[in-house]
Write an enzyme that holds these catalytic residues in place. Structure first.
Site, PDB file in Angstrom:
ATOM      1  N   GLY A  26      25.105  67.059  84.983  1.00 13.48           N
ATOM      2  CA  GLY A  26      26.372  66.880  84.274  1.00 13.48           C
ATOM      3  C   GLY A  26      26.559  67.778  83.064  1.00 13.48           C
ATOM      4  N   GLY A  28      24.969  67.896  80.143  1.00 16.52           N
ATOM      5  CA  GLY A  28      23.756  68.447  79.535  1.00 16.52           C
ATOM      6  C   GLY A  28      23.331  69.736  80.211  1.00 16.52           C
ATOM      7  N   SER A 151      31.894  58.700  73.167  1.00 22.87           N
ATOM      8  CA  SER A 151      32.908  58.548  74.211  1.00 22.87           C
ATOM      9  C   SER A 151      34.161  57.934  73.600  1.00 22.87           C
ATOM     10  CB  SER A 151      32.356  57.600  75.287  1.00 22.87           C
ATOM     11  OG  SER A 151      33.395  57.102  76.101  1.00 22.87           O
ATOM     12  N   TYR A 176      28.201  49.164  76.968  1.00 23.23           N
ATOM     13  CA  TYR A 176      28.397  50.621  76.922  1.00 23.23           C
ATOM     14  C   TYR A 176      29.179  50.981  75.651  1.00 23.23           C
ATOM     15  CZ  TYR A 176      29.637  55.421  78.247  1.00 23.23           C
ATOM     16  OH  TYR A 176      29.777  56.795  78.267  1.00 23.23           O
TER      17      TYR A 176
HETATM   18  N1  LIG Z   1      31.360  62.107  82.152  1.00 25.51           N
HETATM   19  C1  LIG Z   1      32.209  61.516  81.343  1.00 25.51           C
HETATM   20  O1  LIG Z   1      33.400  61.359  81.663  1.00 25.51           O
HETATM   21  C2  LIG Z   1      31.746  61.022  80.002  1.00 25.51           C
HETATM   22  C3  LIG Z   1      32.708  60.440  79.159  1.00 25.51           C
HETATM   23  C4  LIG Z   1      32.319  60.028  77.887  1.00 25.51           C
HETATM   24  C5  LIG Z   1      31.023  60.192  77.475  1.00 25.51           C
HETATM   25  N2  LIG Z   1      30.090  60.736  78.323  1.00 25.51           N
HETATM   26  C6  LIG Z   1      28.703  60.874  77.834  1.00 25.51           C
HETATM   27  O2  LIG Z   1      28.187  62.140  78.191  1.00 25.51           O
HETATM   28  C7  LIG Z   1      26.769  62.064  78.235  1.00 25.51           C
HETATM   29  C8  LIG Z   1      26.255  62.819  79.458  1.00 25.51           C
HETATM   30  O3  LIG Z   1      26.678  62.169  80.625  1.00 25.51           O
HETATM   31  P1  LIG Z   1      27.174  62.923  81.927  1.00 25.51           P
HETATM   32  O4  LIG Z   1      28.606  62.592  82.076  1.00 25.51           O
HETATM   33  O5  LIG Z   1      26.750  64.313  81.928  1.00 25.51           O
HETATM   34  O6  LIG Z   1      26.411  62.066  83.069  1.00 25.51           O
HETATM   35  P2  LIG Z   1      25.199  62.415  84.059  1.00 25.51           P
HETATM   36  O7  LIG Z   1      25.568  63.562  84.923  1.00 25.51           O
HETATM   37  O8  LIG Z   1      24.868  61.113  84.707  1.00 25.51           O
HETATM   38  O9  LIG Z   1      24.053  62.862  83.070  1.00 25.51           O
HETATM   39  C9  LIG Z   1      23.356  61.907  82.295  1.00 25.51           C
HETATM   40  C10 LIG Z   1      21.998  62.472  81.973  1.00 25.51           C
HETATM   41  O10 LIG Z   1      21.266  61.513  81.192  1.00 25.51           O
HETATM   42  C11 LIG Z   1      19.996  61.380  81.777  1.00 25.51           C
HETATM   43  N3  LIG Z   1      19.332  60.115  81.487  1.00 25.51           N
HETATM   44  C12 LIG Z   1      19.723  58.872  81.824  1.00 25.51           C
HETATM   45  N4  LIG Z   1      18.794  57.981  81.428  1.00 25.51           N
HETATM   46  C13 LIG Z   1      17.812  58.679  80.809  1.00 25.51           C
HETATM   47  C14 LIG Z   1      16.593  58.334  80.206  1.00 25.51           C
HETATM   48  N5  LIG Z   1      16.162  57.070  80.152  1.00 25.51           N
HETATM   49  N6  LIG Z   1      15.840  59.295  79.669  1.00 25.51           N
HETATM   50  C15 LIG Z   1      16.220  60.588  79.725  1.00 25.51           C
HETATM   51  N7  LIG Z   1      17.366  60.982  80.293  1.00 25.51           N
HETATM   52  C16 LIG Z   1      18.154  60.034  80.836  1.00 25.51           C
HETATM   53  C17 LIG Z   1      20.240  61.546  83.270  1.00 25.51           C
HETATM   54  O11 LIG Z   1      19.014  61.779  83.953  1.00 25.51           O
HETATM   55  P3  LIG Z   1      18.908  61.462  85.552  1.00 25.51           P
HETATM   56  O12 LIG Z   1      19.609  62.594  86.236  1.00 25.51           O
HETATM   57  O13 LIG Z   1      17.434  61.446  85.768  1.00 25.51           O
HETATM   58  O14 LIG Z   1      19.570  60.153  85.787  1.00 25.51           O
HETATM   59  C18 LIG Z   1      21.162  62.738  83.229  1.00 25.51           C
HETATM   60  O15 LIG Z   1      20.433  63.925  83.048  1.00 25.51           O
HETATM   61  C19 LIG Z   1      26.414  60.582  78.198  1.00 25.51           C
HETATM   62  O16 LIG Z   1      25.948  60.263  76.898  1.00 25.51           O
HETATM   63  C20 LIG Z   1      27.743  59.885  78.446  1.00 25.51           C
HETATM   64  O17 LIG Z   1      27.815  58.624  77.830  1.00 25.51           O
HETATM   65  C21 LIG Z   1      30.430  61.171  79.578  1.00 25.51           C
END
Ligand SMILES: NC(=O)c1ccc[n+]([C@@H]2O[C@H](COP(=O)([O-])OP(=O)(O)OC[C@H]3O[C@@H](n4cnc5c(N)ncnc54)[C@H](OP(=O)(O)O)[C@@H]3O)[C@@H](O)[C@H]2O)c1
Length: 309
Positions: A26, A28, A151, A176
């Site tokens: 995602g 990151g 978020s 959340y």
């Molecule tokens: N996408 C959106 O619309 C959105 C909106 C608002 C905020 N956010 C925020 O954006 C951030 C990134 O999320 P994303 O959207 O990129 O989702 P994502 O694709 O699910 O990425 C989340 C990342 O966090 C990792 N992770 C989860 N649990 C973990 C742990 N215990 N230790 C280490 N790493 C862990 C996941 O690893 P695995 O791959 O191993 O699971 C993955 O690399 C989050 O903080 C989320 O709350 C996203």
């Protein structure tokens, strides 16, 4: 922030060392790639090193010569956070950029090995401990920056000090919202405390709007599954969602800034400064959460609150 900000605006990052949590997937992953493209050396902190290694492989094909390394970090396990930080601290090299990005959204209630509710543990407490343990490495950099990812859903959040771990009642979305509000309270409080202490560490926050990543499908709830189905139609790309994070990390914004997309409802668009809820700016709650987080994680920063003027 310049209107229409893109990755073209990222200044040369050569010589800087960045650490991105959750960099295998995602947002990151995009952040790691763009920082590497700009010349930074990037550590991808991932709970699954295999998945981190495959991200490194992908990024390296697109960014030849990228300086990338995967290291294991499970934010839902304070033992893992401690091991990860100890190794970095032992290397005697500064960390210029810490992107507190990893997160989980709305899973069924789970309790971590440390006895914490999973979302609070992963999204807030793990990053709180990590940042505290790395403070010395950050302060050793000429101008370090910490970016914590929140978020728009922080706006419905409330810190329930009487039941922080949602033991009595668990609502996955409330938990959340609480964790994302905690991210902002932490980001702002960290900035006040490092400034009061005269450390060269600024803290800012960012959110991606609504971006197509694994976050929605990963959570498992009915509403999240619906969101995952809606992703291809309504969400912006992960690359677009990562822009506010990258802008927060590399532009000249001041400590305590909060960036998100400039479109309607902050769901999509280019980075701009956005507003945080009144609850996120509540300094009394921020100080209390700081104390509770130090107690729960056993990580003390040695930084007092900013004196009241
Ligand atoms: N996408 C959106 O619309 C959105 C909106 C608002 C905020 N956010 C925020 O954006 C951030 C990134 O999320 P994303 O959207 O990129 O989702 P994502 O694709 O699910 O990425 C989340 C990342 O966090 C990792 N992770 C989860 N649990 C973990 C742990 N215990 N230790 C280490 N790493 C862990 C996941 O690893 P695995 O791959 O191993 O699971 C993955 O690399 C989050 O903080 C989320 O709350 C996203």
């Amino acid at each position: 922030v310049a209107a229409g900000w893109t990755t073209q605006e990222i200044p040369d990052q050569t010589g800087r060392r960045a650490l991105v949590t959750g960099a295998n997937s995602g947002l990151g992953r995009v952040v790691a790639e763009e920082l590497a493209r700009a010349g930074a050396e990037v550590i991808l902190a991932c709970r699954d090193v295999g998945s981190g290694a495959s991200a490194v492989g992908d990024i390296s094909t697109r960014v030849p010569g990228a300086r990338l390394e995967t290291r294991r970090l499970d934010l839902a396990d304070l033992g893992s956070v401690g091991e990860f930080a100890e190794r970095l601290a032992g290397e005697d090299r500064p960390v210029d950029l810490l992107i507190n990005n990893a997160g989980v959204m709305a899973p069924p209630r789970r309790v971590t090995v440390d006895g914490f509710e999973l979302q609070l543990a992963t999204n807030h407490l793990g990053h709180f401990a990590l940042t505290g343990l790395l403070l010395g490495r950050l302060a050793a950099a000429p101008a370090a920056r910490v970016v914590t990812v929140s978020s728009v859903l922080h706006k419905g959040g409330r810190i329930d000090f009487d039941d922080l771990q949602s033991t009595e009642t668990y609502s996955r979305w409330r938990a959340y919202g609480q964790s994302k509000l905690a991210n902002l309270l932490f980001a702002f409080e960290l900035d006040r405390r490092t400034r009061a202490a005269g450390l060269r560490v600024t803290s800012v926050a960012a959110h991606p709007g609504y971006a197509n990543t694994n976050l929605q499908a990963g959570s498992g709830g009915a509403f999240a599954r619906l969101l995952a189905l809606a992703n291809p139609f309504f969400a912006q790309s992960a690359a677009a969602g990562a822009l506010p994070l990258l802008c927060a990390a590399t532009s000249g914004v001041v400590g305590g800034s909060y960036l998100g997309p400039d479109g309607p409802g902050e769901r999509r668009g280019r980075p701009r400064l956005v507003g945080a809820s009144a609850a996120a700016q509540d300094r009394v709650v921020a100080e209390r959460l700081w104390g509770v987080s130090e107690e729960l994680t056993g990580v003390t920063y040695g930084l007092g609150p900013e004196p009241v003027r």
